[in-house]
Design a protein around this motif. Structure first.
Motif, PDB file in Angstrom:
ATOM      1  N   LEU A 159       0.872  -1.159   0.000  1.00 20.38           N
ATOM      2  CA  LEU A 159       0.000   0.000   0.000  1.00 20.38           C
ATOM      3  C   LEU A 159       0.914   1.214   0.000  1.00 20.38           C
ATOM      4  O   LEU A 159       1.744   1.379   0.900  1.00 20.38           O
ATOM      5  CB  LEU A 159      -0.914   0.011   1.229  1.00 20.38           C
ATOM      6  N   LYS A 160       0.785   2.036  -1.028  1.00 18.46           N
ATOM      7  CA  LYS A 160       1.613   3.230  -1.153  1.00 18.46           C
ATOM      8  C   LYS A 160       0.902   4.392  -0.487  1.00 18.46           C
ATOM      9  O   LYS A 160      -0.272   4.642  -0.749  1.00 18.46           O
ATOM     10  CB  LYS A 160       1.856   3.529  -2.630  1.00 18.46           C
ATOM     11  N   VAL A 169       3.912   0.398   2.425  1.00 19.01           N
ATOM     12  CA  VAL A 169       3.579  -0.466   3.554  1.00 19.01           C
ATOM     13  C   VAL A 169       3.327  -1.859   2.993  1.00 19.01           C
ATOM     14  O   VAL A 169       2.453  -2.035   2.135  1.00 19.01           O
ATOM     15  CB  VAL A 169       2.322   0.053   4.295  1.00 19.01           C
ATOM     16  N   TRP A 170       4.109  -2.838   3.448  1.00 18.83           N
ATOM     17  CA  TRP A 170       3.952  -4.210   2.965  1.00 18.83           C
ATOM     18  C   TRP A 170       2.589  -4.743   3.377  1.00 18.83           C
ATOM     19  O   TRP A 170       2.139  -4.541   4.501  1.00 18.83           O
ATOM     20  CB  TRP A 170       5.065  -5.087   3.544  1.00 18.83           C
ATOM     21  N   ALA A 171       1.923  -5.464   2.445  1.00 18.75           N
ATOM     22  CA  ALA A 171       0.623  -6.059   2.753  1.00 18.75           C
ATOM     23  C   ALA A 171       0.626  -7.572   2.585  1.00 18.75           C
ATOM     24  O   ALA A 171      -0.040  -8.270   3.342  1.00 18.75           O
ATOM     25  CB  ALA A 171      -0.466  -5.435   1.883  1.00 18.75           C
ATOM     26  N   ALA A 172       1.347  -8.104   1.587  1.00 23.04           N
ATOM     27  CA  ALA A 172       1.322  -9.560   1.351  1.00 23.04           C
ATOM     28  C   ALA A 172       2.455  -9.970   0.426  1.00 23.04           C
ATOM     29  O   ALA A 172       2.901  -9.190  -0.418  1.00 23.04           O
ATOM     30  CB  ALA A 172      -0.010  -9.971   0.738  1.00 23.04           C
ATOM     31  N   THR A 173       2.907 -11.219   0.591  1.00 20.91           N
ATOM     32  CA  THR A 173       3.831 -11.861  -0.341  1.00 20.91           C
ATOM     33  C   THR A 173       3.224 -13.210  -0.705  1.00 20.91           C
ATOM     34  O   THR A 173       2.820 -13.967   0.186  1.00 20.91           O
ATOM     35  CB  THR A 173       5.224 -12.076   0.286  1.00 20.91           C
ATOM     36  N   GLY A 212      -6.494   6.689   6.060  1.00 16.44           N
ATOM     37  CA  GLY A 212      -5.833   7.578   5.109  1.00 16.44           C
ATOM     38  C   GLY A 212      -5.994   7.087   3.693  1.00 16.44           C
ATOM     39  O   GLY A 212      -6.628   6.060   3.426  1.00 16.44           O
ATOM     40  N   PHE A 213      -5.409   7.848   2.769  1.00 15.58           N
ATOM     41  CA  PHE A 213      -5.450   7.498   1.353  1.00 15.58           C
ATOM     42  C   PHE A 213      -4.259   6.614   1.004  1.00 15.58           C
ATOM     43  O   PHE A 213      -3.136   6.867   1.448  1.00 15.58           O
ATOM     44  CB  PHE A 213      -5.423   8.765   0.493  1.00 15.58           C
ATOM     45  N   TYR A 214      -4.515   5.589   0.204  1.00 17.95           N
ATOM     46  CA  TYR A 214      -3.494   4.635  -0.224  1.00 17.95           C
ATOM     47  C   TYR A 214      -3.645   4.370  -1.716  1.00 17.95           C
ATOM     48  O   TYR A 214      -4.713   4.575  -2.282  1.00 17.95           O
ATOM     49  CB  TYR A 214      -3.642   3.298   0.508  1.00 17.95           C
ATOM     50  N   GLN A 215      -2.560   3.883  -2.313  1.00 17.77           N
ATOM     51  CA  GLN A 215      -2.618   3.375  -3.680  1.00 17.77           C
ATOM     52  C   GLN A 215      -2.052   1.971  -3.667  1.00 17.77           C
ATOM     53  O   GLN A 215      -1.040   1.699  -3.019  1.00 17.77           O
ATOM     54  CB  GLN A 215      -1.811   4.253  -4.636  1.00 17.77           C
ATOM     55  N   LEU A 216      -2.705   1.079  -4.370  1.00 16.37           N
ATOM     56  CA  LEU A 216      -2.265  -0.310  -4.457  1.00 16.37           C
ATOM     57  C   LEU A 216      -1.047  -0.398  -5.365  1.00 16.37           C
ATOM     58  O   LEU A 216      -1.003   0.232  -6.423  1.00 16.37           O
ATOM     59  CB  LEU A 216      -3.406  -1.163  -5.021  1.00 16.37           C
ATOM     60  N   LEU A 217      -0.044  -1.179  -4.952  1.00 11.85           N
ATOM     61  CA  LEU A 217       1.140  -1.419  -5.764  1.00 11.85           C
ATOM     62  C   LEU A 217       1.436  -2.915  -5.726  1.00 11.85           C
ATOM     63  O   LEU A 217       1.477  -3.507  -4.642  1.00 11.85           O
ATOM     64  CB  LEU A 217       2.336  -0.631  -5.221  1.00 11.85           C
ATOM     65  N   ILE A 218       1.606  -3.512  -6.889  1.00 11.15           N
ATOM     66  CA  ILE A 218       1.973  -4.930  -6.975  1.00 11.15           C
ATOM     67  C   ILE A 218       3.346  -5.026  -7.610  1.00 11.15           C
ATOM     68  O   ILE A 218       3.600  -4.461  -8.674  1.00 11.15           O
ATOM     69  CB  ILE A 218       0.943  -5.741  -7.782  1.00 11.15           C
TER      70      ILE A 218
END
Length: 82
Positions: A17-18, A24-28, A49-55
């Motif tokens: 989560l950006k 911020v790490w969410a999953a591996t 807060g506001f987040y952006q998904l990053l893969i």
């Protein structure tokens, strides 16, 4: 989160989560997913807060590519009475 993550020389993918300039790490996940569950996020473990998904897709040579997804708001404390 649902979708597809599959690519040549697959080693793993990571979900972050950006927020601002930070990640911020969410999953591996160590296996490809085709039209399925990529990860489950418990929003209560992240600050509002506001987040952006990053893969991040990681290949067997440890090189990776990052893909940004949608932005979203986490708002756990909505102010509603219990």
């Amino acid at each position: 989160l649902t979708g597809t993550v599959d690519f040549p020389d697959f080693m793993k993918y990571e979900i972050f989560l950006k927020t601002g300039d930070g990640l911020v790490w969410a999953a591996t996940v160590h296996g490809p997913v085709i039209k399925g569950n990529l990860a489950q996020l418990d929003t209560k473990t992240y600050p509002d807060g506001f987040y952006q998904l990053l893969i991040r897709t990681v290949r067997t040579d440890s090189n990776y590519t990052e893909y940004t997804g949608p932005s979203f708001l986490i708002e756990n404390n909505l102010g509603f009475p219990l």
